[in-house]
Design a protein around this motif. Structure first.
Motif: not given
Length: 154
Positions: A12, A46, A50
């Motif tokens: 991330r 990740a 997001l």
């Protein structure tokens, strides 16, 4: 020393570093993270997070890419092909091109002015040269033909 991307938090962080520089599409961002050594399971987790947080947006990426390429003198067909190669859905690309509000006729005229100083072709060879260039840049053949015939404003 390069970062070790062996957990979701590290992936991330690397993804956010890339997104801080410019917008990325999901496929492109996953490819870059994979090149940096991240595993697919960490990448997907990740990127999902997001996306949920609004930090990764295909719509923003499309808008940004289309705007940049249009300002660089490229037409809709070339932009569509470039985005397709980057793994984006054709329907999303077509919708983003429609929503862009870009005047492709004006873009064609500006590109032609920059490259050929606004000089209409004097013979068939020069016409073919100008046409090849403008079609390669992604402008529709019918618009290019109108421009080179001098009937663009009709």
């Amino acid at each position: 020393m390069p970062a070790v991307l062996d957990n979701v938090a590290a992936v991330r962080h690397a993804a956010m570093d890339l997104l801080a520089r410019r917008e990325h599409g999901r496929v492109e961002l996953a490819r870059k993270l994979r090149q940096r050594g991240a595993g697919d399971e960490h990448i997907e987790a990740a990127l999902d997070r997001l996306s949920e947080e609004g930090l990764l947006s295909e719509a923003r990426y499309l808008e940004s890419f289309i705007s940049y390429r249009a300002r660089s003198g490229f037409g809709p067909q070339r932009i569509r092909d470039d985005l397709s190669q980057r793994g984006l859905a054709r329907a999303d690309i077509d919708q983003a091109l429609r929503d862009s509000g870009i005047d492709w006729r004006e873009g064609l005229r500006e590109t032609w002015q920059r490259k050929f100083a606004g000089q209409l072709p004097g013979d068939a060879r020069e016409r073919a040269k100008q046409m090849r260039f403008l079609v390669y840049r992604g402008y529709p053949m019918d618009l290019v033909g109108q421009l080179l015939r001098g009937s663009f404003d009709d």
